[in-house]
Enzyme design. Sequence first.
Site, mmCIF file in Angstrom:
data_model
loop_
_atom_site.group_PDB
_atom_site.id
_atom_site.type_symbol
_atom_site.label_atom_id
_atom_site.label_comp_id
_atom_site.label_asym_id
_atom_site.label_seq_id
_atom_site.Cartn_x
_atom_site.Cartn_y
_atom_site.Cartn_z
ATOM 1 N N LYS A 105 0.755 -1.068 -0.188
ATOM 2 C CA LYS A 105 -0.057 -0.032 0.070
ATOM 3 C C LYS A 105 0.830 1.251 0.152
ATOM 4 O O LYS A 105 2.223 1.259 0.570
ATOM 5 C CB LYS A 105 -1.002 0.108 1.301
ATOM 6 C CG LYS A 105 -2.199 0.957 1.039
ATOM 7 C CD LYS A 105 -3.255 0.051 0.406
ATOM 8 C CE LYS A 105 -4.571 0.566 0.331
ATOM 9 N NZ LYS A 105 -5.617 -0.215 0.042
HETATM 10 N N1 GLU Z 1 -7.243 -0.031 -3.256
HETATM 11 C C1 GLU Z 1 -7.956 -1.425 -3.194
HETATM 12 C C2 GLU Z 1 -8.246 -2.132 -2.348
HETATM 13 O O1 GLU Z 1 -8.087 -1.655 -1.207
HETATM 14 C C3 GLU Z 1 -7.650 -1.778 -4.788
HETATM 15 C C4 GLU Z 1 -6.115 -2.168 -4.791
HETATM 16 C C5 GLU Z 1 -5.612 -2.775 -6.020
HETATM 17 O O2 GLU Z 1 -6.437 -2.804 -6.899
HETATM 18 O O3 GLU Z 1 -4.548 -3.172 -6.197
HETATM 19 O O4 GLU Z 1 -8.324 -3.318 -2.588
#
Ligand code: GLU
Length: 415
Positions: A105
């Site tokens: 993240k």
């Molecule tokens: N931000 C989204 C999540 O929390 C998607 C992450 C992604 O597609 O890599 O799942």
Amino acid sequence: MEKKNALENAREQLRLAGDYLEIEENILEYLNYPKQILTVNCPVKMDNGEIKMFRGYRILHSDVRGPGKGGVRYAPEVDMDEVTALAMWMTFKCALANLPLGGAKGGITCDPSTMSDNELERLTRRFTSAIIDVIGPNKDIPAPDMNTNEQTMAWIMDTYSMQVGTTTPSVVTGKPVEIGGSLGRSDATGLGVAFVLREFCKRRNLTLKDQKIIIQGFGNVGSSLAKNLADWDVKVIGISDITGGYFDKSGLDIREMLDYISVNKNLKNYNKNERITNKELLGHQCDFFCPCAVENQITEDNAESLQCKYIIEGANGPTTPKADIILRQRNIEAIPDILANAGGVICSYFEWVQDLAAIRWSLKRVNNELENIILESFDNVYRMQEERNISFRLAAYLIAVDRLAKAIRYRGFYP
Ligand code: GLU
């Protein structure tokens, strides 16, 4: 008062699964910490000529099952603990959906609502160049998260491509389709939540159209969940966004509200329905309450006042472990985030695969495959919670953590 630290919550969830599975302490310790933390300090020239510093993070929690995957969040509350927790949840989410991806993240501590598009572009490009060594199609692939969108991903893709010298669409997902994005990606998280809700009703012999739904949050996830439910003629009786709650016991006009926010950014002056506070919305009677906003919304302090029968988590980390205990005592079942909101990363996986193979899938194929994968995960979790008489969350974590532990054992410890 319960401390609201997302990282402590993520670690507690891991610990509960680890203890239940009797996983070796060294493997739990391995998963308790991220593999790599990068903190960067980004100077950005603001429109008034002033230079402002922004703190950013890219955290790779685990790449044991594949390259890191996870969004980038822009918000004033972003800090290292929050990004670490979100990266851990990505690891569990990808493992549960059985994607060949790890968890990561990123985030920047900033208030995008006070910044111009030009300032956001300069910030995004500077951040991308600061994290360029740790991202890449085979290393770690960013995506949108709170307050970032396909434009943000296009800037990341362009900055990365300019620096490495070749156009590299597979470095991010959630891009515009014109530059290698996948059809269906922007709707995928909300659609996935809707699939899970529909499947849950099927298993419990509940008539979908009779259910009364409340959605907290009207961003990417909440609005697309509402849209999909409206398409299936399911009644959404309450919705909130940052400006408060909107309620109509006979069902809100979702299409009109979506049109309204496409012009007005938020629902502030949408005066058609009864206005209630976020707190009232949380405590309102309904069948399904779907938190689709931020972490720590259902806590020890308000879990007693919830009047829903079921919770489907569209947001990451909306329920704290202490609240989970209360919900279980009250027979309120919660379908956890790592299962319910996995549609986004599942579609991101399709986007990455399409980019690597330089092929394009139809929207129909994307949505069918998304439905297959998320329902297979749902089925695994459903059976596990039934067999062992445990919560859906614990069942989901057991599957995810067991897969990770097996991968760690097979790979062994280098050198
Ligand atoms: N931000 C989204 C999540 O929390 C998607 C992450 C992604 O597609 O890599 O799942």
